[in-house]
Scaffold this motif. Sequence first.
Motif, PDB file in Angstrom:
ATOM      1  N   THR A   1      41.311  38.482  32.851  1.00  0.00           N
ATOM      2  CA  THR A   1      41.510  38.543  31.399  1.00  0.00           C
ATOM      3  C   THR A   1      40.371  37.847  30.663  1.00  0.00           C
ATOM      4  O   THR A   1      39.781  38.384  29.721  1.00  0.00           O
ATOM      5  CB  THR A   1      42.857  37.890  31.012  1.00  0.00           C
ATOM      6  OG1 THR A   1      43.921  38.665  31.558  1.00  0.00           O
ATOM      7  CG2 THR A   1      43.016  37.782  29.511  1.00  0.00           C
TER       8      THR A   1
ATOM      9  N   GLU B   1      51.119  50.853  39.686  1.00  0.00           N
ATOM     10  CA  GLU B   1      50.248  49.871  40.354  1.00  0.00           C
ATOM     11  C   GLU B   1      49.563  50.495  41.557  1.00  0.00           C
ATOM     12  O   GLU B   1      49.961  51.542  42.068  1.00  0.00           O
ATOM     13  CB  GLU B   1      51.079  48.665  40.805  1.00  0.00           C
ATOM     14  CG  GLU B   1      51.691  47.855  39.671  1.00  0.00           C
ATOM     15  CD  GLU B   1      50.673  47.076  38.838  1.00  0.00           C
ATOM     16  OE1 GLU B   1      51.077  46.479  37.837  1.00  0.00           O
ATOM     17  OE2 GLU B   1      49.476  47.074  39.184  1.00  0.00           O
TER      18      GLU B   1
ATOM     19  N   SER C   1      54.211  36.005  35.893  1.00  0.00           N
ATOM     20  CA  SER C   1      53.557  37.259  35.518  1.00  0.00           C
ATOM     21  C   SER C   1      54.617  38.350  35.623  1.00  0.00           C
ATOM     22  O   SER C   1      55.269  38.459  36.669  1.00  0.00           O
ATOM     23  CB  SER C   1      52.361  37.552  36.433  1.00  0.00           C
ATOM     24  OG  SER C   1      51.527  38.512  35.825  1.00  0.00           O
TER      25      SER C   1
ATOM     26  N   ASN D   1      45.570  50.622  37.173  1.00  0.00           N
ATOM     27  CA  ASN D   1      46.710  50.039  36.455  1.00  0.00           C
ATOM     28  C   ASN D   1      47.641  51.083  35.841  1.00  0.00           C
ATOM     29  O   ASN D   1      48.487  50.757  35.024  1.00  0.00           O
ATOM     30  CB  ASN D   1      46.206  49.073  35.385  1.00  0.00           C
ATOM     31  CG  ASN D   1      45.701  47.788  36.018  1.00  0.00           C
ATOM     32  OD1 ASN D   1      46.489  46.973  36.498  1.00  0.00           O
ATOM     33  ND2 ASN D   1      44.392  47.636  36.090  1.00  0.00           N
TER      34      ASN D   1
HETATM   35  P1  KE4 Z   1      43.960  38.716  35.484  1.00  0.00           P
HETATM   36  O1  KE4 Z   1      43.871  38.067  34.127  1.00  0.00           O
HETATM   37  O2  KE4 Z   1      45.382  39.099  35.835  1.00  0.00           O
HETATM   38  O3  KE4 Z   1      43.280  37.896  36.583  1.00  0.00           O
HETATM   39  O4  KE4 Z   1      43.112  40.068  35.449  1.00  0.00           O
HETATM   40  C1  KE4 Z   1      43.417  41.024  34.452  1.00  0.00           C
HETATM   41  C2  KE4 Z   1      42.894  42.381  34.911  1.00  0.00           C
HETATM   42  C3  KE4 Z   1      41.737  42.870  34.340  1.00  0.00           C
HETATM   43  N1  KE4 Z   1      41.225  44.073  34.716  1.00  0.00           N
HETATM   44  C4  KE4 Z   1      41.833  44.811  35.673  1.00  0.00           C
HETATM   45  C5  KE4 Z   1      41.239  46.136  36.058  1.00  0.00           C
HETATM   46  C6  KE4 Z   1      43.015  44.349  36.298  1.00  0.00           C
HETATM   47  O5  KE4 Z   1      43.616  45.111  37.250  1.00  0.00           O
HETATM   48  C7  KE4 Z   1      43.567  43.109  35.913  1.00  0.00           C
HETATM   49  C8  KE4 Z   1      44.860  42.561  36.498  1.00  0.00           C
HETATM   50  N2  KE4 Z   1      45.549  43.415  37.394  1.00  0.00           N
HETATM   51  C9  KE4 Z   1      46.980  43.225  37.512  1.00  0.00           C
HETATM   52  C10 KE4 Z   1      47.504  44.218  38.543  1.00  0.00           C
HETATM   53  N3  KE4 Z   1      47.719  45.483  37.977  1.00  0.00           N
HETATM   54  C11 KE4 Z   1      47.349  41.820  37.846  1.00  0.00           C
HETATM   55  C12 KE4 Z   1      48.794  41.626  38.271  1.00  0.00           C
HETATM   56  C13 KE4 Z   1      49.590  40.896  37.230  1.00  0.00           C
HETATM   57  O6  KE4 Z   1      49.413  41.176  36.023  1.00  0.00           O
HETATM   58  O7  KE4 Z   1      50.424  40.056  37.650  1.00  0.00           O
END
Ligand code: KE4
Length: 426
Positions: A118, A397, A23, A209
């Motif tokens: 996601t 972040e 990531s 984010n």
């Molecule tokens: P994941 O697919 O990474 O589990 O979730 C996506 C997502 C969706 N919605 C919100 C509000 C989120 O913060 C996230 C993912 N957050 C990031 C941190 N800013 C994950 C860290 C990364 O991308 O490695």
Amino acid sequence: MKNKNSVFLFKRSMQSIPGGVDSPVRAFKSVGLNPVFVERAENQYIFDVDGNRYLDFVLTWGPAILGHSHPEVLKSVEETAKKGLSFGMPSPLEVELAEKIKDMLPYIDKVRFVNSGTEATMTAIRLARGYTKRNKVLKFNGCYHGHHDALLVQAGSGVATFGIPSTPGIPEDTVKTTLTCEYNDLTCVEKALRKGNVACLIVEPVAGNMGVVKPEPGFLEGLRELCTQTGTLLIFDEVMTGFRIHKKGAFGLFGITPDIATFGKVIGGGMPVGAVGGKKDIMDYLAPEGPVYQAGTLSGNPVAMACGLKTLEIYEKENVFDSIMERANKFFSELEGLCSNVKGISFNYAGTMFTLFFRDTAPKNLTEVNQCNFERFSGFFKFMLENGVLLPPSQYEANFLSLKHTEEDLNLYIDLLKEFIEKEGM
Ligand code: KE4
């Protein structure tokens, strides 16, 4: 800090994994350092492959609200794993976790589990489009909802403009139904929604984010009203904020009921879990009950469900949110005092998540976050890392607190920040 083994592992990893990481943010590119490779994590600490211990404010980007490796959670995961890792068939634990989430968030009638945030927001968008038979979606600049095409659009201008892909590989056509507005800009939203044919508006009820950016008074209420008036579904993306900004998330903090909510992170306790939840008449549009297709081999995986269920059980039983806030409130008032006396720093917080901005005043949207002193942020990140404190390696972040962060830990953050301010002559 010794980092020979992390340096070696990063070089080795680059040979097999694009960018050496799974990531991008983990590559420490925005702070220009070699990333830390972690050996293990316990309570409020992580331990890297060079034997360094760090006080952890990343907490695997939010899930470790109990602290890392909680013994009761590990025991539940171990016992469940011994019965088999995955069945591809329904099992009791997914029902129990769904019922737990419904019990904790009374506005939710039904929940569908997936494997990431996601997938949760991708499902929520498709569900909203299927339910409303409309195509357009609206998101906010600086809000991140995972990496699926429809929502990976660049910040538009001040008005609701159709998104432009924020990365190669996304066809223009895919995002020509994605509208973007500046966070906290209700005028932009009203213009967009009143044009009609908007299936849903997705928002981080507190943005995390672009760093933590809070909704201005009336913003979320305005979104709720405009969505109701225009038949647009309001989606609260609570992947990060769920159980972190309030025991009942944004619903608890702001008293606003979304039509759909998405979750992740804390509800998996550190294992891959995402979820979509909402009222029965909307959720029952999902296959096999309804026509909107969605699926996943490992969705509702018993081991991940056990991890999330035990995490939420302990979260409730030990009143984790209030316990963290007892220490956090003192920490935030000290930080507030420091920021009001020193130019060039400000901060935003909501419940157990916060961001220190290298900017005179706390930003209210992405345009203002972009005005931060990123060089100074990188210097602060490096300074803290050298002093055994791991911060998220990007100004965009959120930092997270856990049950295991003590008053001494938070005082250490303040003391080190004061030392940095002095060193920088701020
Ligand atoms: P994941 O697919 O990474 O589990 O979730 C996506 C997502 C969706 N919605 C919100 C509000 C989120 O913060 C996230 C993912 N957050 C990031 C941190 N800013 C994950 C860290 C990364 O991308 O490695």
